[in-house]
Scaffold this motif. Sequence first.
Motif, mmCIF file in Angstrom:
data_model
loop_
_atom_site.group_PDB
_atom_site.id
_atom_site.type_symbol
_atom_site.label_atom_id
_atom_site.label_comp_id
_atom_site.label_asym_id
_atom_site.label_seq_id
_atom_site.Cartn_x
_atom_site.Cartn_y
_atom_site.Cartn_z
ATOM 1 N N HIS A 71 0.721 -1.231 -0.041
ATOM 2 C CA HIS A 71 0.025 -0.015 0.064
ATOM 3 C C HIS A 71 0.849 1.266 -0.088
ATOM 4 O O HIS A 71 0.423 2.448 0.484
ATOM 5 N N THR A 72 2.123 1.168 -0.590
ATOM 6 C CA THR A 72 2.952 2.282 -0.838
ATOM 7 C C THR A 72 2.032 3.302 -1.418
ATOM 8 O O THR A 72 1.399 3.014 -2.434
ATOM 9 N N PRO A 73 2.126 4.811 -0.766
ATOM 10 C CA PRO A 73 1.077 5.817 -1.594
ATOM 11 C C PRO A 73 1.798 6.132 -3.055
ATOM 12 O O PRO A 73 3.017 6.201 -3.382
ATOM 13 N N VAL A 74 0.905 6.103 -3.915
ATOM 14 C CA VAL A 74 1.224 6.462 -5.238
ATOM 15 C C VAL A 74 0.459 7.605 -5.749
ATOM 16 O O VAL A 74 -0.948 7.827 -5.505
ATOM 17 N N LEU A 75 1.196 8.628 -6.457
ATOM 18 C CA LEU A 75 0.739 9.667 -7.074
ATOM 19 C C LEU A 75 0.768 9.413 -8.670
ATOM 20 O O LEU A 75 1.766 9.282 -9.260
ATOM 21 N N PHE A 76 -0.344 9.505 -9.302
ATOM 22 C CA PHE A 76 -0.260 9.263 -10.708
ATOM 23 C C PHE A 76 -0.046 10.585 -11.533
ATOM 24 O O PHE A 76 -0.492 11.554 -11.138
ATOM 25 N N LEU A 77 0.583 10.420 -12.580
ATOM 26 C CA LEU A 77 0.923 11.727 -13.555
ATOM 27 C C LEU A 77 0.183 11.334 -15.021
ATOM 28 O O LEU A 77 0.534 10.142 -15.282
ATOM 29 N N THR A 78 -0.630 12.156 -15.349
ATOM 30 C CA THR A 78 -1.148 11.912 -16.904
ATOM 31 C C THR A 78 -1.234 13.024 -17.617
ATOM 32 O O THR A 78 -1.423 14.086 -17.177
ATOM 33 N N ALA A 79 -1.417 12.829 -18.869
ATOM 34 C CA ALA A 79 -1.553 14.153 -19.929
ATOM 35 C C ALA A 79 -2.784 14.398 -20.170
ATOM 36 O O ALA A 79 -3.207 15.007 -20.745
ATOM 37 N N ARG A 80 -3.902 13.117 -19.728
ATOM 38 C CA ARG A 80 -5.370 13.256 -20.094
ATOM 39 C C ARG A 80 -6.026 13.687 -18.963
ATOM 40 O O ARG A 80 -6.056 13.003 -18.048
ATOM 41 N N ASP A 81 -6.839 14.528 -19.275
ATOM 42 C CA ASP A 81 -7.645 15.292 -18.204
ATOM 43 C C ASP A 81 -8.977 14.707 -18.600
ATOM 44 O O ASP A 81 -10.116 15.412 -18.887
ATOM 45 N N ARG A 82 -9.251 13.488 -18.024
ATOM 46 C CA ARG A 82 -10.747 12.782 -18.175
ATOM 47 C C ARG A 82 -10.945 12.187 -16.904
ATOM 48 O O ARG A 82 -10.431 11.473 -16.185
ATOM 49 N N VAL A 83 -12.263 12.524 -16.578
ATOM 50 C CA VAL A 83 -13.056 12.012 -15.440
ATOM 51 C C VAL A 83 -12.841 10.586 -15.150
ATOM 52 O O VAL A 83 -12.359 10.095 -14.207
ATOM 53 N N GLU A 84 -13.195 9.613 -16.498
ATOM 54 C CA GLU A 84 -13.175 8.562 -15.931
ATOM 55 C C GLU A 84 -11.776 7.793 -15.867
ATOM 56 O O GLU A 84 -11.540 6.634 -15.385
#
Length: 223
Positions: A71-84
Amino acid sequence: MHLLLVEDEQHAGEYLSKGLRENGFVVDWLKSGLDALHQAQNVEYDAIVLDIGLPDLNGWEIIKRLRQSQHTPVLFLTARDRVEDRVRGLELGADDYLIKPYAFSELLARVRVLLRRGKQQELDVLTLGDLSVHLLRQRVERSGQRIDLTAKEYALLLLFLRRRGEVLSRTLIAEQVWDMNFDSDTNVVEVAVRRLRSKIDEPFGSQLLHTVRGFGYVMEQRD
């Protein structure tokens, strides 16, 4: 704090790893999703900064496999600004989500929030004798007196404190603090240790950072 950064874009990876190290973090930067999964499963990290759009194994699959065992904390990075996409990431076990482009200051703030609330977080204060480091405030004190350190000196001190009582070689120190292969003709480690001693030891009349000749350095309290 030890972070795993997974970012396949060269410029972004260099920028993030440099900025995080300047703020006192030890950073392992990987470009491959497969390598990152193996690393995360075999090394204990305080948090993971994970790009979703990786060429070999994407962020979705990495976190899906990680959450089977940790359960190591994870911060996602993404170029797509989509709610889904945000919903999918949270449902898979991501702790936070940051959309590109972003300000480094925001990423840094979000990482610190994860570390404060993450299940793997350290105690807020590291101590050895009368020396203390307040991690969240990045404040160093000895005998109640504040000590001002550079970013590299601070990272070096954290490495010694987290591995107190363990003799650390110059090679290991160079890899962890400077992210460089040790060159016997380079005295960067010796110079940094000398400067750190001049701030945390010499003004206080007792030594915590010791040289072990032929092996490296150790931080411990001796009688």
